[in-house]
Design a protein around this motif. Structure first.
Motif, PDB file in Angstrom:
ATOM      1  N   GLU A 126       7.446   8.807  -7.057  1.00  0.00           N
ATOM      2  CA  GLU A 126       7.917  10.053  -7.651  1.00  0.00           C
ATOM      3  C   GLU A 126       8.924   9.736  -8.749  1.00  0.00           C
ATOM      4  O   GLU A 126       9.536   8.669  -8.774  1.00  0.00           O
ATOM      5  CB  GLU A 126       8.568  10.931  -6.585  1.00  0.00           C
ATOM      6  N   ARG A 135      -2.129   6.078   5.091  1.00  0.00           N
ATOM      7  CA  ARG A 135      -3.556   6.014   5.414  1.00  0.00           C
ATOM      8  C   ARG A 135      -3.990   4.583   5.695  1.00  0.00           C
ATOM      9  O   ARG A 135      -5.037   4.355   6.303  1.00  0.00           O
ATOM     10  CB  ARG A 135      -4.390   6.548   4.245  1.00  0.00           C
ATOM     11  N   TYR A 169       0.877  -1.172   0.000  1.00  0.00           N
ATOM     12  CA  TYR A 169       0.000   0.000   0.000  1.00  0.00           C
ATOM     13  C   TYR A 169       0.906   1.211   0.000  1.00  0.00           C
ATOM     14  O   TYR A 169       1.343   1.693   1.042  1.00  0.00           O
ATOM     15  CB  TYR A 169      -0.920  -0.023   1.228  1.00  0.00           C
ATOM     16  N   ASP A 170       1.221   1.692  -1.205  1.00  0.00           N
ATOM     17  CA  ASP A 170       2.205   2.755  -1.379  1.00  0.00           C
ATOM     18  C   ASP A 170       1.609   3.954  -2.086  1.00  0.00           C
ATOM     19  O   ASP A 170       0.591   3.855  -2.792  1.00  0.00           O
ATOM     20  CB  ASP A 170       3.400   2.247  -2.196  1.00  0.00           C
ATOM     21  N   LEU A 171       2.276   5.082  -1.926  1.00  0.00           N
ATOM     22  CA  LEU A 171       1.941   6.270  -2.700  1.00  0.00           C
ATOM     23  C   LEU A 171       2.487   6.100  -4.115  1.00  0.00           C
ATOM     24  O   LEU A 171       3.440   5.333  -4.325  1.00  0.00           O
ATOM     25  CB  LEU A 171       2.570   7.503  -2.052  1.00  0.00           C
ATOM     26  N   ASP A 204       1.884   4.399   1.787  1.00  0.00           N
ATOM     27  CA  ASP A 204       0.721   5.259   1.967  1.00  0.00           C
ATOM     28  C   ASP A 204       0.212   5.037   3.389  1.00  0.00           C
ATOM     29  O   ASP A 204      -0.405   4.013   3.693  1.00  0.00           O
ATOM     30  CB  ASP A 204      -0.362   4.905   0.940  1.00  0.00           C
ATOM     31  N   ARG A 250      -4.860   9.665  10.164  1.00  0.00           N
ATOM     32  CA  ARG A 250      -4.754   9.959   8.730  1.00  0.00           C
ATOM     33  C   ARG A 250      -6.111   9.940   8.026  1.00  0.00           C
ATOM     34  O   ARG A 250      -6.274  10.579   6.985  1.00  0.00           O
ATOM     35  CB  ARG A 250      -3.839   8.939   8.067  1.00  0.00           C
ATOM     36  N   PRO A 278       8.777   3.464  -3.855  1.00  0.00           N
ATOM     37  CA  PRO A 278       7.770   4.415  -3.408  1.00  0.00           C
ATOM     38  C   PRO A 278       7.597   4.390  -1.891  1.00  0.00           C
ATOM     39  O   PRO A 278       7.880   3.391  -1.237  1.00  0.00           O
ATOM     40  CB  PRO A 278       6.497   3.928  -4.114  1.00  0.00           C
TER      41      PRO A 278
END
Length: 223
Positions: free
Chosen positions: A74, A85, A69-71, A83, A179, A80
């Motif tokens: 970039e 949340r 579960y990543d953002l 995430d 979050r 990455p």
């Protein structure tokens, strides 16, 4: 070659062909269909891959395989950031680019095969513990390094384990609640509802399926 020899050879070939066709039909068609039919009747969810669905009925993954579960990464980023949340799974074979499987990739599964005194493994664990403490500490809740459980900083033997310990899930509750603008008690109840006890009361350890927990969390967020 006499007519008798030709006839005998033809009979043998004919018998072999009939046996081939019969066995192909029985072993290649009838038996697989029968086994599939019984499995889908008695073990519907497991026979279809142990699919996990959200409140809308959409398949979001398999409860047998972990996921990240990543953002969104970039540009130029090697790996990455998580995430925050969501509840995070246990590491999938280390944290560095030299690790075996950092993305829960199904094509690559296995252990790191590093000994407990391996310098690289020690560095991974030390860095992972620091990251867990930093990521999960909030304005009102500070994570103590001694409270970080082993599964928060080490991978499983397969690197694909979908579960974390209740202790690691509990450690993440305050961060997830903050979050997502939820109450701590509300998130704690989600963890409790998705905690599975020991098999038959004494086999294995209590565990939390991260995919199922995050799916329930998303349903709560969506209302």
């Amino acid at each position: 070659m006499t007519n008798t020899s030709v006839s005998s050879t033809a009979r043998v070939l004919g018998a072999g062909l009939r046996a081939l066709l019969a066995l192909t039909l029985v072993c290649g068609v009838i038996y697989p269909l029968a086994v599939t039919g019984v499995a889908r009747t008695l073990f519907r969810d497991r026979a279809d891959g142990s699919e996990t669905k959200d409140a809308s009925g959409q398949v979001v993954g398999s409860s047998l395989i972990g996921q990240r579960y990543d953002l969104p990464p970039e540009k130029g980023e090697e790996s990455p950031a998580p995430d925050l949340r969501w509840f995070q799974p246990r590491p999938s074979h280390g944290l560095g680019t030299n690790s075996v499987n950092t993305r829960y990739a199904l094509i690559l599964s296995g252990a790191t095969n590093r000994s407990g005194d391996n310098e690289e493994l020690i560095r991974w664990v030390r860095d992972a513990k620091a990251a867990v403490v930093k990521d999960n500490s909030t304005a009102t809740y500070e994570v103590r390094p001694s409270a970080v459980p082993p599964d928060a900083v080490t991978s499983s033997g397969s690197g694909l384990d979908p579960h974390i310990s209740p202790a690691y899930a509990a450690l993440q509750v305050h961060r997830v609640a903050e979050r997502n603008g939820l109450g701590v008690g509300q998130v704690e109840r989600l963890v409790e509802d998705h905690t599975t006890g020991r098999l038959l009361g004494f086999m294995g350890e209590p565990r939390v399926n991260v995919l199922e927990l995050n799916t329930a969390l998303r349903d709560v967020i969506r209302g």
